[in-house]
Design a protein around this motif. Structure first.
Motif, short mmCIF file in Angstrom:
data_model
loop_
_atom_site.label_atom_id
_atom_site.label_comp_id
_atom_site.label_asym_id
_atom_site.label_seq_id
_atom_site.Cartn_x
_atom_site.Cartn_y
_atom_site.Cartn_z
N ARG A 66 -51.03 59.16 -5.25
CA ARG A 66 -51.01 57.98 -6.10
C ARG A 66 -52.42 57.45 -6.32
N TYR B 266 -48.01 63.15 -10.00
CA TYR B 266 -46.77 62.40 -9.87
C TYR B 266 -45.62 63.31 -9.44
N ASP C 74 -45.34 53.89 -13.75
CA ASP C 74 -45.60 55.32 -13.56
C ASP C 74 -44.74 56.16 -14.49
#
Length: 453
Positions: free
Chosen positions: A418, A447, A370
């Motif tokens: 997510r 995010y 991520d």
């Protein structure tokens, strides 16, 4: 822009010359008005004074060698039960040193301060996570700011009354008439006015500084028990509690940051939640053991380091692999963060020569992937058009509403953000970089929300 003749007569009558700085206590349209007005071309300038755990206005003014001052911005006093006794603060700048929990994301706040030439500078930088004023202004000038405090709502921006853009985030205290405070600059950037106006709500305060004072850039300051004002070391209004910061008027020739006394007045050195007392270092009143005070450096966001170790929230920072160390199994290992290369890289992330860290833990697996994706999206975000930015933020506002309706807890919301990010990634991974840029920006905003919940 309509102006009230009464206040202009007072101001121009008193200040048709270089006035240095003056205190005005008068009544306009039935409202009690107390003002400090500073001519920045004179022997005076305005700086900030910061506390880490609360001080009186008199102490904050004295700590920077000032002569006059007003209270600063919102914080969470220890008598607010919902705060659990924890002080909080927003974006603050003193002598070019910036304090912020969220990087350069100001949300709905306006950052009002002064550049390296002592001139007023207003900055807005809303990443889109919160409601309120949804525009950016001077967002590339953070490094020019030497002193500043951020607060909401923004009252005036570039000569425009913008307070209604934040009406959805105003609470009852803001919409109820009372004594409110502000700081503003004039169009020519030569004067700063700060003070209080009675019997107004926030919208009325914005109208007053616009129509009666001719302010060009202005933000709301804290009110209620935090209201305070000093002029020439004479208390005109005393806060009913200790406050976290203040705007202070100092004489340019007398102002020497190198000789400013420590704000604790007892030879304590405060660094975030770290405090040096005598020969010991504490974090949130708990002693930190085996630290070398001579080389200790506070890095922000709970991190510090000395020549040997990195510390997070008072504990030596380690990277653990394998099972819980309380039940050690084969394959378990532990290593120390590397102090010699450990540094901040922004947005809550830190790194050493081996790892990337967030919230005191080395990123592994999906979290590391991520992070890499976010770095790529940040790099591409510079090529976004204004239309793409507005489209992305509009999408996020709708997504926020949907997720708020579907999920009752933060872990559930994190999971949904997510999932959305992953679906966008899978659907657009074959796109050319130029076609993917807006979707990468949306993933970046997802995010941000995931990380803050």
């Amino acid at each position: 822009m309509k102006k009230s003749s009464s206040i202009l007569i007072i101001l121009f009558g008193l200040f048709s010359f270089s006035f240095g700085h003056e205190y005005i206590n008068t009544q306009i349209d039935g409202k009690n008005v107390q003002l400090l007005q500073v001519d920045l071309s004179s022997e005076y300038k305005v700086v900030t004074s910061l506390s880490q755990d609360g001080d009186s206005l008199e102490t904050l003014v004295d700590n920077v060698g000032g002569v006059s001052g007003v209270n600063g911005v919102y914080f969470c006093p220890d008598d607010y039960s919902e705060c659990d006794g924890n002080y909080t603060h927003t974006y603050r700048v003193y002598e070019g040193q910036h304090e912020s929990k969220y990087g350069e994301d100001l949300g709905a706040r306006g950052l009002f301060g002064f550049d390296d030439n002592g001139l007023p500078l207003m900055i807005l930088n809303n990443y889109g996570y919160v409601d309120g004023i949804d525009r950016n202004f001077n967002e590339n000038k953070f490094e020019k700011l030497q002193y500043g405090l951020a607060n909401y709502p923004v009252l005036m921006l570039n000569g425009e009354n913008v307070v209604n853009e934040s009406k959805d985030i105003m609470d009852d205290k803001m919409t109820t008439p009372g004594t409110k405070s502000f700081i503003c600059s004039t169009n020519n950037q030569e004067e700063v006015i700060m003070g209080t106006v009675s019997d107004v709500n926030i919208e009325g305060l914005a109208d007053f500084v616009d129509e009666s004072l001719g302010c060009y850039d202005a933000i709301n300051l804290d009110a209620g028990g935090s209201l305070g004002m000093m002029y020439e070391n004479d208390k005109k209004m005393s806060p009913g509690r200790e406050i976290m910061d203040a705007f202070v008027v100092v004489k340019k020739e007398d102002y020497d940051p190198a000789q400013i006394q420590d704000s604790s007045q007892n030879q304590q050195q405060d660094m975030g939640n770290y405090t040096i007392r005598g020969d010991d270092l504490y974090y949130n009143q708990q002693k930190v053991y085996d630290v070398d005070l001579d080389s200790f450096e506070y890095l922000g966001e709970g991190y510090g380091k000395d020549d040997s170790y990195v510390y997070y929230e008072g504990e030596a920072l380690t990277i653990q692999w394998g099972e819980d160390p309380q039940n050690v199994q084969p394959g378990y290992s532990v290593e120390w963060a590397d102090a010699s290369t450990f540094e901040k890289i922004g947005d809550g992330y830190f790194k050493d020569k081996n790892y990337i860290y967030k919230n005191g833990e080395a990123l592994k697996g999906e979290e590391l992937e991520d992070y890499k994706d976010i770095q790529e999206s940040q790099e591409t975000s510079t090529s976004l058009t204004q239309q793409q930015i507005q489209t992305a933020r509009g999408f996020m506002r709708k997504l926020d509403s949907i997720i708020d309706g579907k999920a009752a807890t933060n872990p559930e919301k994190r999971k949904l953000y997510r999932q959305v990010s992953s679906k966008i990634h899978n659907a657009t991974q074959d796109y050319d970089k130029s076609d993917r840029v807006m979707f990468d920006y949306i993933r970046y905003l997802c995010y941000q929300r995931y990380n803050r919940l």
